[in-house]
Design an enzyme around this catalytic site. Structure first.
Site, PDB file in Angstrom:
ATOM      1  N   HIS A  17      44.274  28.322  42.100  1.00  0.00           N
ATOM      2  CA  HIS A  17      42.898  28.801  41.909  1.00  0.00           C
ATOM      3  C   HIS A  17      41.899  27.774  42.444  1.00  0.00           C
ATOM      4  O   HIS A  17      40.944  28.125  43.139  1.00  0.00           O
ATOM      5  CB  HIS A  17      42.592  29.019  40.422  1.00  0.00           C
ATOM      6  CG  HIS A  17      43.372  30.110  39.773  1.00  0.00           C
ATOM      7  ND1 HIS A  17      44.036  29.921  38.576  1.00  0.00           N
ATOM      8  CD2 HIS A  17      43.574  31.403  40.117  1.00  0.00           C
ATOM      9  CE1 HIS A  17      44.615  31.048  38.215  1.00  0.00           C
ATOM     10  NE2 HIS A  17      44.354  31.966  39.138  1.00  0.00           N
ATOM     11  N   LYS A  41      45.174  42.855  29.299  1.00  0.00           N
ATOM     12  CA  LYS A  41      45.915  41.606  29.142  1.00  0.00           C
ATOM     13  C   LYS A  41      45.576  40.982  27.798  1.00  0.00           C
ATOM     14  O   LYS A  41      44.464  41.101  27.306  1.00  0.00           O
ATOM     15  CB  LYS A  41      45.537  40.611  30.246  1.00  0.00           C
ATOM     16  CG  LYS A  41      46.005  40.973  31.640  1.00  0.00           C
ATOM     17  CD  LYS A  41      45.649  39.863  32.611  1.00  0.00           C
ATOM     18  CE  LYS A  41      46.139  40.168  34.017  1.00  0.00           C
ATOM     19  NZ  LYS A  41      45.792  39.074  34.946  1.00  0.00           N
ATOM     20  N   ARG A  90      48.949  35.393  47.576  1.00  0.00           N
ATOM     21  CA  ARG A  90      50.095  34.481  47.569  1.00  0.00           C
ATOM     22  C   ARG A  90      51.227  34.996  48.430  1.00  0.00           C
ATOM     23  O   ARG A  90      51.920  34.239  49.087  1.00  0.00           O
ATOM     24  CB  ARG A  90      50.612  34.277  46.145  1.00  0.00           C
ATOM     25  CG  ARG A  90      49.646  33.569  45.242  1.00  0.00           C
ATOM     26  CD  ARG A  90      50.116  33.629  43.832  1.00  0.00           C
ATOM     27  NE  ARG A  90      50.121  35.035  43.427  1.00  0.00           N
ATOM     28  CZ  ARG A  90      50.147  35.458  42.186  1.00  0.00           C
ATOM     29  NH1 ARG A  90      50.227  34.610  41.204  1.00  0.00           N
ATOM     30  NH2 ARG A  90      50.129  36.727  41.902  1.00  0.00           N
ATOM     31  N   SER A 128      49.359  31.911  36.910  1.00  0.00           N
ATOM     32  CA  SER A 128      49.102  31.497  35.526  1.00  0.00           C
ATOM     33  C   SER A 128      50.250  31.909  34.618  1.00  0.00           C
ATOM     34  O   SER A 128      50.613  31.190  33.692  1.00  0.00           O
ATOM     35  CB  SER A 128      47.793  32.115  35.036  1.00  0.00           C
ATOM     36  OG  SER A 128      46.702  31.592  35.752  1.00  0.00           O
TER      37      SER A 128
END
Length: 164
Positions: A17, A41, A90, A128
């Site tokens: 990040h 979440k 990613r 994360s």
């Protein structure tokens, strides 16, 4: 003024990040790191803890502003007069979801462009979720998050396990 919004849950903020944030500050006059409230979440850290961690991690980046938001990203972008939404990629697996979100945001706010930053190779595996999994099992997260974030993770998991 060129303003970008970098949205995410940042639970917790990782070196991946931070790399995206730093690279975005080279292109934009202001980068708003927008910590989202995501009802889908269950975060480990509160929204306040996440905002505070990011602020601490970005002390040396004067172009960065950190805040939280709930609701539609497109509305937040408009409210802050931003021209761009920053997203990190990613792997190819990220692209399908991010592409769909970019098209949706364009439909909701045609004035804002989505700008994709490809992750640096050393962070292409990093998320994360992976960091939390490693930390929850007592593993070493060096090279994934700062020492300060690693300590917050250790404290949080000690509390959860009733050790702190």
């Amino acid at each position: 003024m060129k303003i970008a919004v970098y949205p995410g849950s940042f639970d917790p903020i990782t070196f991946g990040h931070l790399d995206i944030i730093e690279r975005a500050t080279k292109i934009f006059d202001k980068v708003i790191v927008a910590v989202s409230v995501n009802s889908g979440k269950v975060p480990l850290f509160t929204i306040e803890e996440r905002v505070e961690m990011i602020k601490n991690e970005c002390l040396n980046l004067p172009k960065v502003e950190v805040c939280s938001f709930c609701g539609l990203l497109s509305d937040f972008v408009s409210l802050n007069r931003a021209q761009a939404i920053v997203r990190g990629l990613r792997a190819v697996s990220d692209f399908e979801y991010e592409f769909q979100m970019a098209l949706t945001n364009r439909k909701l706010n045609p004035e804002a462009e989505t700008i994709f930053f490809v992750a640096m190779p050393e962070y292409s595996f990093l998320s994360s979720s992976i960091v939390k999994e490693i930390a929850s099992l007592g593993g070493d997260v060096t090279g994934m998050v700062s020492q300060a974030v690693a300590e917050k993770l250790r404290q949080k998991f000690s509390q959860i396990k009733g050790l702190g």
